[in-house]
Design an enzyme around this catalytic site. Structure first.
Site: not given
Ligand SMILES: NC(=O)C1=CN([C@@H]2O[C@H](COP(=O)(O)OP(=O)(O)OC[C@H]3O[C@@H](n4cnc5c(N)ncnc54)[C@H](OP(=O)(O)O)[C@@H]3O)[C@@H](O)[C@H]2O)C=CC1
Ligand SMILES: O=C(O)C1=N[C@H](C(=O)O)C[C@H](O)C1
Length: 269
Positions: A18, A100-101, A125, A156-157, A160, A167
């Site tokens: 990625g 971290g996906t 997460s 979040h932005h 997302k 999380t």
């Protein structure tokens, strides 16, 4: 390969998937700034210009690249389908995986766990140390305040994909671990929707370029407690992911979380 660091001489040689994404770029930039770490190979699904001097290869070539480059760890921030595919590639190539996906379905988690029979797999997460501290505080507060209502809000932005955030799901699991009476997750409310005992409300906001915020509200009838984490920028996640990669490189195959890296007394997936 980076302009400034010889990946063959580095202590930790990472692969990045990625690489054209928000987090992939951040990881490559953080690696460039960290002594002893080099990006040995970076891939992306669509064609991408070099990032911080690192050439970005076609993700379809990942198997052959892992075999030829033999990185110490692969760091993945992509999407659930690709993370599962990359975990299989890591298992085949004997490369430890940090992912971290977020947004995995249960069957996809099972597939990641299957890869951890062959190589160390660390899934988290959230790689912010402040979130690890928030989660410990939430567990303590939820246990200390039996009967209090709990509501979780994350922001979040606007790009997302998954909701609620990974999380948020981790925090919900944390609360469920100490408050067994809160067994119904309610995602938003509308209409005639009075709060029932047993509910934990979950609210996902998407707006602008917000990096990531998580707020847990615990309320009794005469007092409230709010615990909030705000990520200032994505560098905080990238730094944590590199810490995790350095920690994971020499581990035995198995399933790990960021809590293991921080020695926080739990895996903290
Ligand atoms: N654990 C943590 O601390 C954090 C976790 N995250 C999570 O990381 C993930 C990525 O976030 P972010 O960088 O913002 O996302 P972006 O959309 O910016 O980047 C995603 C990257 O993954 C690639 N990708 C997406 N789907 C696939 C697929 N099916 N196959 C191959 N490549 C794919 C994209 O490639 P292409 O452009 O070619 O499609 C892109 O390069 C999300 O799950 C997010 O929730 C984010 C921040 C912190
Ligand atoms: O997609 C993001 O941006 C983030 N995703 C992670 C999540 O889903 O929890 C972590 C962080 O909040 C940023």
């Amino acid at each position: 390969m980076t302009d400034s660091v010889d990946p063959t001489a580095a202590d930790l040689r990472i692969a990045v998937t990625g690489a054209g994404g928000r987090m992939g770029r951040e990881v490559i930039e953080a690696a460039a700034d960290r002594e002893g770490v080099a990006v040995a190979v970076a891939v992306n699904r669509t064609e991408t210009d070099p990032v911080a001097g690192v050439a970005v290869e076609d993700a379809d070539r990942l198997d052959e690249l892992l075999a030829s480059v033999a990185p110490d760890v692969l760091v993945d921030f992509t999407g659930p389908d690709s993370a599962v595919a990359y975990a299989g590639a890591c298992a085949d190539a004997g490369v430890p995986l940090v992912t971290g996906t977020t947004g995995f379905a249960d069957a996809q988690i099972d597939a990641l766990r299957a890869a951890s029979d062959a190589v160390p797999v660390l899934k988290a997460s959230n790689f912010a140390r402040g979130v690890a501290a928030l989660r410990r505080a939430v567990r303590e507060a939820a246990a200390a305040l039996p009967g209090y209502d709990v509501e979780l809000t994350e922001t979040h932005h606007n790009a997302k994909r998954d909701a609620p955030s990974g999380t948020a799901k981790s925090i919900l699991d944390d609360v469920a671990g100490v408050r067994h009476d809160l067994d119904e997750r309610v995602h938003g409310r509308e209409g005639d929707a009075p709060r029932r005992s047993g509910e934990i409300g979950v609210h996902a906001r998407r707006a602008g370029d917000v990096t990531g915020e998580h707020e847990v509200l615990l309320a009794g009838n005469r007092e409230t407690l709010e615990l909030t984490h705000r990520a200032g920028d994505r560098g905080v996640f990238a730094e944590g992911a590199l810490d995790a990669a350095a920690w994971l490189a020499d581990r035995d195959p198995g399933w790990y979380g960021f809590g293991d890296v921080l020695d926080a007394g739990g895996t903290d997936e």
